[in-house]
Motif scaffolding. Structure first.
Motif, PDB file in Angstrom:
ATOM      1  N   ILE A  83      -2.238   8.342  17.276  1.00 18.61           N
ATOM      2  CA  ILE A  83      -2.091   7.543  16.055  1.00 18.61           C
ATOM      3  C   ILE A  83      -2.662   8.344  14.890  1.00 18.61           C
ATOM      4  N   GLU A  84      -1.768   8.848  14.073  1.00 15.91           N
ATOM      5  CA  GLU A  84      -2.197   9.719  12.977  1.00 15.91           C
ATOM      6  C   GLU A  84      -2.778   8.908  11.822  1.00 15.91           C
ATOM      7  N   ALA A  85      -3.846   9.441  11.251  1.00 17.98           N
ATOM      8  CA  ALA A  85      -4.474   8.820  10.082  1.00 17.98           C
ATOM      9  C   ALA A  85      -3.705   9.209   8.822  1.00 17.98           C
ATOM     10  N   GLY A  86      -3.961   8.495   7.748  1.00 15.52           N
ATOM     11  CA  GLY A  86      -3.319   8.788   6.470  1.00 15.52           C
ATOM     12  C   GLY A  86      -4.297   8.583   5.325  1.00 15.52           C
ATOM     13  N   PRO A  87      -4.060   9.203   4.213  1.00 15.49           N
ATOM     14  CA  PRO A  87      -4.969   9.064   3.065  1.00 15.49           C
ATOM     15  C   PRO A  87      -4.938   7.651   2.495  1.00 15.49           C
ATOM     16  N   ASP A  88      -6.067   7.254   1.966  1.00 17.03           N
ATOM     17  CA  ASP A  88      -6.177   5.944   1.327  1.00 17.03           C
ATOM     18  C   ASP A  88      -5.616   6.053  -0.085  1.00 17.03           C
ATOM     19  N   THR A  91      -4.128   1.233  -2.701  1.00 17.48           N
ATOM     20  CA  THR A  91      -3.335   0.026  -2.915  1.00 17.48           C
ATOM     21  C   THR A  91      -3.702  -1.041  -1.882  1.00 17.48           C
ATOM     22  N   ALA A  92      -3.340  -2.280  -2.196  1.00 17.05           N
ATOM     23  CA  ALA A  92      -3.572  -3.375  -1.254  1.00 17.05           C
ATOM     24  C   ALA A  92      -2.732  -3.182   0.000  1.00 17.05           C
ATOM     25  N   VAL A  93      -1.538  -2.625  -0.166  1.00 18.37           N
ATOM     26  CA  VAL A  93      -0.670  -2.366   0.975  1.00 18.37           C
ATOM     27  C   VAL A  93      -1.318  -1.367   1.922  1.00 18.37           C
ATOM     28  N   ASN A  94      -1.975  -0.366   1.369  1.00 12.25           N
ATOM     29  CA  ASN A  94      -2.598   0.639   2.219  1.00 12.25           C
ATOM     30  C   ASN A  94      -3.759   0.059   3.033  1.00 12.25           C
ATOM     31  N   LYS A  95      -4.450  -0.901   2.454  1.00 12.35           N
ATOM     32  CA  LYS A  95      -5.519  -1.556   3.222  1.00 12.35           C
ATOM     33  C   LYS A  95      -4.935  -2.289   4.435  1.00 12.35           C
ATOM     34  N   THR A 199       5.432  -5.646   6.091  1.00 14.66           N
ATOM     35  CA  THR A 199       4.669  -4.962   5.039  1.00 14.66           C
ATOM     36  C   THR A 199       5.566  -4.092   4.170  1.00 14.66           C
ATOM     37  N   PHE A 200       6.687  -3.651   4.727  1.00 16.07           N
ATOM     38  CA  PHE A 200       7.617  -2.853   3.921  1.00 16.07           C
ATOM     39  C   PHE A 200       8.109  -3.634   2.694  1.00 16.07           C
ATOM     40  N   ASP A 201       8.141  -4.960   2.799  1.00 13.26           N
ATOM     41  CA  ASP A 201       8.673  -5.780   1.715  1.00 13.26           C
ATOM     42  C   ASP A 201       7.609  -6.222   0.721  1.00 13.26           C
ATOM     43  N   VAL A 202       6.366  -5.862   0.985  1.00 12.99           N
ATOM     44  CA  VAL A 202       5.286  -6.249   0.066  1.00 12.99           C
ATOM     45  C   VAL A 202       5.329  -5.345  -1.164  1.00 12.99           C
ATOM     46  N   SER A 203       5.237  -5.945  -2.346  1.00  8.29           N
ATOM     47  CA  SER A 203       5.286  -5.159  -3.589  1.00  8.29           C
ATOM     48  C   SER A 203       3.931  -4.493  -3.848  1.00  8.29           C
ATOM     49  N   GLY A 204       3.951  -3.489  -4.694  1.00  6.43           N
ATOM     50  CA  GLY A 204       2.716  -2.805  -5.062  1.00  6.43           C
ATOM     51  C   GLY A 204       2.420  -1.588  -4.223  1.00  6.43           C
ATOM     52  N   ALA A 205       3.380  -1.135  -3.393  1.00  7.29           N
ATOM     53  CA  ALA A 205       3.162   0.032  -2.545  1.00  7.29           C
ATOM     54  C   ALA A 205       3.652   1.295  -3.244  1.00  7.29           C
ATOM     55  N   ASP A 209       2.484   5.069   0.971  1.00  8.63           N
ATOM     56  CA  ASP A 209       2.283   3.890   1.820  1.00  8.63           C
ATOM     57  C   ASP A 209       3.475   3.687   2.754  1.00  8.63           C
ATOM     58  N   HIS A 210       4.679   3.823   2.220  1.00  7.44           N
ATOM     59  CA  HIS A 210       5.868   3.637   3.048  1.00  7.44           C
ATOM     60  C   HIS A 210       6.021   4.761   4.073  1.00  7.44           C
ATOM     61  N   ARG A 211       5.580   5.967   3.717  1.00  7.07           N
ATOM     62  CA  ARG A 211       5.604   7.050   4.697  1.00  7.07           C
ATOM     63  C   ARG A 211       4.688   6.730   5.866  1.00  7.07           C
ATOM     64  N   GLN A 212       3.491   6.243   5.552  1.00  9.43           N
ATOM     65  CA  GLN A 212       2.548   5.883   6.599  1.00  9.43           C
ATOM     66  C   GLN A 212       3.064   4.698   7.432  1.00  9.43           C
ATOM     67  N   LEU A 213       3.697   3.753   6.768  1.00 12.90           N
ATOM     68  CA  LEU A 213       4.257   2.613   7.488  1.00 12.90           C
ATOM     69  C   LEU A 213       5.351   3.055   8.464  1.00 12.90           C
ATOM     70  N   SER A 214       6.219   3.944   8.033  1.00 12.34           N
ATOM     71  CA  SER A 214       7.297   4.433   8.897  1.00 12.34           C
ATOM     72  C   SER A 214       6.727   5.142  10.119  1.00 12.34           C
TER      73      SER A 214
END
Length: 276
Positions: A83-88, A91-95, A199-205, A209-214
């Protein structure tokens, strides 16, 4: 070889019918009463007698013959997913992503532990099955070549065989517990996957953030595959061992009667057999 030596016995079919009826109708509770079957001069300790509820996992329908578990069996290869980590990104989405990532990482840790537990239970089950078969073979051999009624040496072997079946019953209970834990992990993994998709549909990303989500979505999908594979292995083991123990409980009931009478299968005297 037994059947060749006794094919001319007139009472064989009737005795075998009674033996099979005993096998189908008796469970652990019947086996635990070997004490009374041997009379006052032959006893078994209470600790050797099985409990009436230790075979609750046995199927209600007649089980097909199955082979005893063998040693050296291995669990399907479970290669943990990194499970790879990602930079903070701040954003609220990143949390939310960080929280979901921690859940999936925890699943990977439990997956490795559950896989090791399954391997340990398989080895323990193989050892108990091997010891049971050895004791059962000793009893059958002695009955086949001839022995005395209620031979205390065979009673001791019978107790050993029953103790090993009890150990297998305990092994089944442990497998059921493990299966419950893995089922919970599977539910958690599917829930995390649904949360990631939402979470992909949450605004403010931001794009990161979407790269980390994918990436996390792919890792979670791989985790689900591994968890479900391990769950299937546990389920298969429970079914196989339950059928095996149920069959052998009945076989022990028949051997108990044979030891009592000094006769193999109820009607054939335990004397050297001749081949017709």
């Amino acid at each position: 070889s037994i059947m060749r030596g006794i094919s001319s016995k007139q009472g064989l079919k009737k005795s075998l019918f009674l033996a099979f009826a005993l096998t189908a109708g008796l469970g652990l509770a019947a086996c635990s009463d070997l004490d009374s079957m041997f009379g006052d001069d032959t006893t078994m300790s209470d600790s050797d007698a099985p409990s009436a509820g230790s075979d609750n996992g046995a199927p209600q329908t007649q089980a097909m013959p199955v082979s005893a578990p063998t040693g050296g069996v291995s669990v399907a290869t479970i290669t943990p997913v990194t499970i790879e980590a990602g930079p903070d990104t701040g954003t609220a989405v990143n949390k939310t992503i960080q929280s979901l990532r921690a859940q999936v990482a925890g699943l990977q840790s439990r997956l490795a532990g559950n896989s090791a537990q399954l391997s340990n239970l398989r080895n323990a089950g193989a050892g108990a099955a091997g010891a049971y078969q050895e004791a059962k073979a000793h009893i059958t051999t002695r009955l086949q070549v001839g022995t005395t009624r209620g031979n205390p040496e065979l009673v001791a072997e019978w107790n050993t065989a029953q103790g090993q079946l009890d150990a297998l019953s305990g092994n089944i209970n442990a497998l059921n517990t493990l299966g419950t834990d893995i089922t919970n992990d599977s539910s958690t993994a599917h829930y995390a996957q649904n949360q990631i998709s939402a979470t992909f549909d949450v605004s403010g990303a931001v794009d990161e953030d979407h790269r980390q989500l994918s990436l996390l979505e792919d890792e979670t999908s791989q985790t689900i595959v591994l968890v479900d594979r391990l769950l299937k292995e546990v389920s298969d083991d429970v079914q196989r061992q339950t059928a095996y123990v149920a069959n052998e409980r009945g076989n022990l009931s028949v051997l108990a009667n044979a030891i009592k009478s000094g006769e193999l299968y109820g009607s054939v005297r335990c004397s050297p057999l001749s081949v017709s």
